[in-house]
Design a protein around this motif. Structure first.
Motif, mmCIF file in Angstrom:
data_model
loop_
_atom_site.group_PDB
_atom_site.id
_atom_site.type_symbol
_atom_site.label_atom_id
_atom_site.label_comp_id
_atom_site.label_asym_id
_atom_site.label_seq_id
_atom_site.Cartn_x
_atom_site.Cartn_y
_atom_site.Cartn_z
ATOM 1 N N THR A 1 0.830 -1.200 0.000
ATOM 2 C CA THR A 1 0.000 0.000 0.000
ATOM 3 C C THR A 1 0.871 1.261 0.000
ATOM 4 O O THR A 1 2.082 1.189 0.232
ATOM 5 N N PRO A 2 0.279 2.433 -0.237
ATOM 6 C CA PRO A 2 1.042 3.669 -0.094
ATOM 7 C C PRO A 2 1.660 3.786 1.291
ATOM 8 O O PRO A 2 1.071 3.336 2.289
ATOM 9 N N ARG A 3 2.830 4.401 1.369
ATOM 10 C CA ARG A 3 3.581 4.441 2.611
ATOM 11 C C ARG A 3 2.780 5.075 3.752
ATOM 12 O O ARG A 3 2.849 4.636 4.895
ATOM 13 N N SER A 4 1.996 6.099 3.461
ATOM 14 C CA SER A 4 1.269 6.788 4.530
ATOM 15 C C SER A 4 0.205 5.895 5.159
ATOM 16 O O SER A 4 -0.199 6.109 6.301
ATOM 17 N N PHE A 5 -0.216 4.863 4.425
ATOM 18 C CA PHE A 5 -1.235 3.966 4.974
ATOM 19 C C PHE A 5 -0.608 2.773 5.686
ATOM 20 O O PHE A 5 -0.980 2.459 6.819
ATOM 21 N N GLY A 6 0.335 2.094 5.040
ATOM 22 C CA GLY A 6 0.827 0.866 5.642
ATOM 23 C C GLY A 6 2.319 0.663 5.676
ATOM 24 O O GLY A 6 2.784 -0.360 6.188
ATOM 25 N N GLY A 7 3.100 1.618 5.151
ATOM 26 C CA GLY A 7 4.500 1.315 4.909
ATOM 27 C C GLY A 7 5.539 2.035 5.726
ATOM 28 O O GLY A 7 6.676 2.152 5.273
ATOM 29 N N GLY A 8 5.229 2.517 6.905
ATOM 30 C CA GLY A 8 6.272 3.206 7.664
ATOM 31 C C GLY A 8 5.811 3.623 9.042
ATOM 32 O O GLY A 8 4.635 3.470 9.402
ATOM 33 N N ASN A 9 6.741 4.165 9.816
ATOM 34 C CA ASN A 9 6.429 4.615 11.173
ATOM 35 C C ASN A 9 5.272 5.617 11.149
ATOM 36 O O ASN A 9 5.287 6.574 10.381
ATOM 37 N N GLY A 10 4.291 5.395 11.991
ATOM 38 C CA GLY A 10 3.158 6.310 12.067
ATOM 39 C C GLY A 10 2.119 6.108 10.989
ATOM 40 O O GLY A 10 1.167 6.889 10.892
ATOM 41 N N ALA A 11 2.284 5.068 10.150
ATOM 42 C CA ALA A 11 1.311 4.815 9.094
ATOM 43 C C ALA A 11 -0.073 4.543 9.692
ATOM 44 O O ALA A 11 -0.205 4.034 10.800
ATOM 45 N N SER A 12 -1.100 4.873 8.929
ATOM 46 C CA SER A 12 -2.466 4.780 9.446
ATOM 47 C C SER A 12 -2.839 3.375 9.884
ATOM 48 O O SER A 12 -3.477 3.187 10.934
ATOM 49 N N MET A 13 -2.470 2.375 9.089
ATOM 50 C CA MET A 13 -2.833 1.005 9.445
ATOM 51 C C MET A 13 -2.178 0.599 10.759
ATOM 52 O O MET A 13 -2.808 -0.061 11.592
ATOM 53 N N TRP A 14 -0.928 0.989 10.948
ATOM 54 C CA TRP A 14 -0.238 0.696 12.208
ATOM 55 C C TRP A 14 -1.011 1.291 13.389
ATOM 56 O O TRP A 14 -1.295 0.621 14.374
ATOM 57 N N ARG A 15 -1.312 2.599 13.290
ATOM 58 C CA ARG A 15 -1.936 3.314 14.403
ATOM 59 C C ARG A 15 -3.336 2.776 14.712
ATOM 60 O O ARG A 15 -3.720 2.616 15.870
ATOM 61 N N LEU A 16 -4.102 2.486 13.658
ATOM 62 C CA LEU A 16 -5.473 2.035 13.875
ATOM 63 C C LEU A 16 -5.525 0.628 14.461
ATOM 64 O O LEU A 16 -6.405 0.320 15.275
ATOM 65 N N LEU A 17 -4.577 -0.226 14.080
ATOM 66 C CA LEU A 17 -4.536 -1.558 14.687
ATOM 67 C C LEU A 17 -4.030 -1.491 16.123
ATOM 68 O O LEU A 17 -4.449 -2.292 16.970
ATOM 69 N N GLN A 18 -3.154 -0.557 16.415
ATOM 70 C CA GLN A 18 -2.748 -0.359 17.813
ATOM 71 C C GLN A 18 -3.943 0.086 18.653
ATOM 72 O O GLN A 18 -4.129 -0.367 19.790
ATOM 73 N N ALA A 19 -4.757 0.974 18.103
ATOM 74 C CA ALA A 19 -5.951 1.429 18.821
ATOM 75 C C ALA A 19 -6.918 0.260 19.028
ATOM 76 O O ALA A 19 -7.570 0.157 20.077
ATOM 77 N N TYR A 20 -6.989 -0.629 18.067
ATOM 78 C CA TYR A 20 -7.859 -1.798 18.212
ATOM 79 C C TYR A 20 -7.303 -2.762 19.264
ATOM 80 O O TYR A 20 -8.060 -3.325 20.060
ATOM 81 N N LEU A 21 -5.988 -2.930 19.288
ATOM 82 C CA LEU A 21 -5.379 -3.766 20.323
ATOM 83 C C LEU A 21 -5.668 -3.206 21.708
ATOM 84 O O LEU A 21 -5.872 -3.965 22.663
ATOM 85 N N ALA A 22 -5.713 -1.902 21.824
ATOM 86 C CA ALA A 22 -5.997 -1.279 23.126
ATOM 87 C C ALA A 22 -7.413 -1.593 23.602
ATOM 88 O O ALA A 22 -7.667 -1.654 24.814
ATOM 89 N N ALA A 23 -8.327 -1.814 22.655
ATOM 90 C CA ALA A 23 -9.725 -2.104 23.016
ATOM 91 C C ALA A 23 -10.251 -3.195 22.094
ATOM 92 O O ALA A 23 -11.110 -2.952 21.238
ATOM 93 N N PRO A 24 -9.743 -4.426 22.228
ATOM 94 C CA PRO A 24 -10.071 -5.482 21.262
ATOM 95 C C PRO A 24 -11.513 -5.960 21.299
ATOM 96 O O PRO A 24 -11.939 -6.672 20.389
ATOM 97 N N ALA A 25 -12.248 -5.571 22.324
ATOM 98 C CA ALA A 25 -13.661 -5.942 22.381
ATOM 99 C C ALA A 25 -14.548 -4.921 21.682
ATOM 100 O O ALA A 25 -15.772 -5.086 21.624
#
Length: 434
Positions: A389-413
């Motif tokens: 994917t484009p770097r801003s979405f999935g390919g680097g530090n601070g990418a959106s996919m990284w951040r959103l999955l971290q937020a999901y891990l914080a509240a997996p329910a």
């Protein structure tokens, strides 16, 4: 036996005629590039950097070129973009994201490869790996290093104490995890602080659940992230992450756990959980700890399948991409496509190659050899989706996919449909700007 690579003409001979051998009389002029410098940039540091520098020295010894390696660490794309912006591009960069490679190709910064380089790639790599380095029908990337990202590592002593064996399906993974917890050992350490391991979790679950066709469509954003298959994959992950004591310390501790720390949590002197999901490069970190031996105390099993789906593998890799088209640059690219170059790193461990003419006997242990052969012979293999994917979405530090999955891990329910909608919003913006 692999013969010495000796420049463009002889190197191409050895590449194309490896099985038959290459006449010593075909050797090109050693020292052709005496006095010339060539620079390679990559993300590798430590032992990995040292091993790659051995590869570069071998090229220099055979051609006379001075080859310099510069590490950009985790901010490689920032370094490359800065160098391009200043008019001082590196000759070659080891790019781990096909999506980023495509952006460099589209801008004209990356140089297409033809001639001896293209011939070496055709001779030594499968059509799938050739295609991963191709943009708009033109070859740009040589996949020098690969990673098997469908591996779960476990402590043999923890499994023995709980009376369980490696699971083959996702349902069995849940059963084994519960049995481990019941025996007093948290099941899994998850390095959520780094972000990227969470994308790897998603990719393995999604490939198994949705299949390779939808996986490809999602990677190209031809399928929205709000698709029911995405929601179901997120729900499957969330259910596991939310299960009591499945994650070492629970989601809160997982979000504070780095990749390096996670390996120590499972394979260190005072282990606190039984399993860790990540790629083959976990073996390097296990070896550094010096407590458990890979293949005996530290073992692995393939990412569990859904019933009847068969063995599917998510792969990663670093492609050599040229940013100058000087003869010395192109000869270096051809060398990196050769079995000889791959053999130098493969023999030292912590490295997998998808060069199909590399003799897998050069790998230092049975575990690494098995993981490499899995990449070469997998029934279904797909490249890391976030890296496509484009770097801003999935390919680097601070990418959106990284951040959103971290937020999901914080509240997996939480509701996976909401997470999917946020991912779709970020993906639409990233693909629209690409």
């Amino acid at each position: 036996m692999l013969r010495r690579w000796r420049g463009t003409a002889a190197g191409l001979c050895c590449t194309l005629l490896l099985a038959a051998g290459c006449s010593a009389g075909a050797a090109a002029a050693t020292g052709r590039y005496t006095g010339q410098s060539v620079e390679v940039v990559g993300s590798w540091t430590g032992a990995e950097q040292a091993n790659f520098e051995r590869v570069l020295r071998a090229f220099g010894d055979q051609t006379g070129a001075r080859v310099r390696y510069t590490s950009g660490g985790s901010d490689l794309s920032v370094l490359v973009s800065s160098r391009l912006g200043s008019g001082n591009p590196p000759d070659v960069a080891m790019i781990p994201q096909p999506g980023v490679l495509a952006q460099y190709a589209a801008s004209g910064a990356a140089k297409p490869v033809t001639g001896a380089v293209a011939a070496a790639v055709r001779a030594n790599f499968s059509p799938q790996w050739q295609q991963l380095g191709t943009v708009g029908g033109q070859l740009y990337g040589v996949y020098f290093k690969a990673a098997n990202k469908s591996v779960i590592w476990y402590r043999a002593d923890a499994f023995a104490a709980a009376g369980v064996g490696p699971p083959a399906t996702l349902d069995e993974l849940t059963e084994v995890s519960q049995t481990l917890v019941d025996s007093g050992t948290p099941a899994m350490t998850v390095p959520g602080a780094d972000g990227w391991p969470l994308t790897d979790w998603f990719e393995n679950v999604y490939l198994q659940l949705a299949g390779p066709q939808r996986y490809d469509q999602l990677a190209a954003h031809e399928l929205p992230w709000t698709d029911p298959t995405v929601v179901e994959a997120l729900r499957t992950m969330g259910r596991y992450w939310a299960a009591p004591q499945f994650l070492q310390g629970g989601p809160k501790v997982a979000l504070q756990t780095t990749f390096t720390r996670s390996v120590a949590d499972v394979f260190g002197a005072r282990p606190t959980s039984a399993m860790l999901y990540e790629a083959d490069f976990v073996t390097t970190e296990i070896a550094k700890l010096g407590v458990y031996r890979v293949g005996s105390g530290a073992r692995h099993f393939a990412w569990p399948s859904l019933a009847g789906t068969g063995h599917m593998v998510v792969a990663g890799g670093d492609a050599a991409v040229a940013f100058t088209d000087r003869p010395v640059t192109m000869d270096l690219m051809a060398y990196l496509a050769s079995p000889e170059a791959a053999a130098i790193m493969a023999g030292r461990g912590g490295f997998l190659s998808v060069n199909r003419n590399l003799d897998t006997a050069v790998y230092p242990d049975a575990t690494t050899r098995e993981l490499a052969e899995t990449l070469l012979h997998a029934e279904t293999l797909r490249f890391d989706l976030s890296d496509m994917t484009p770097r801003s979405f999935g390919g680097g530090n601070g990418a959106s996919m990284w951040r959103l999955l971290q937020a999901y891990l914080a509240a997996p329910a939480s509701d996976p449909a909401v997470v999917a909608a946020r991912l779709e919003d970020a993906a639409a913006k990233a693909y629209g700007a690409a």
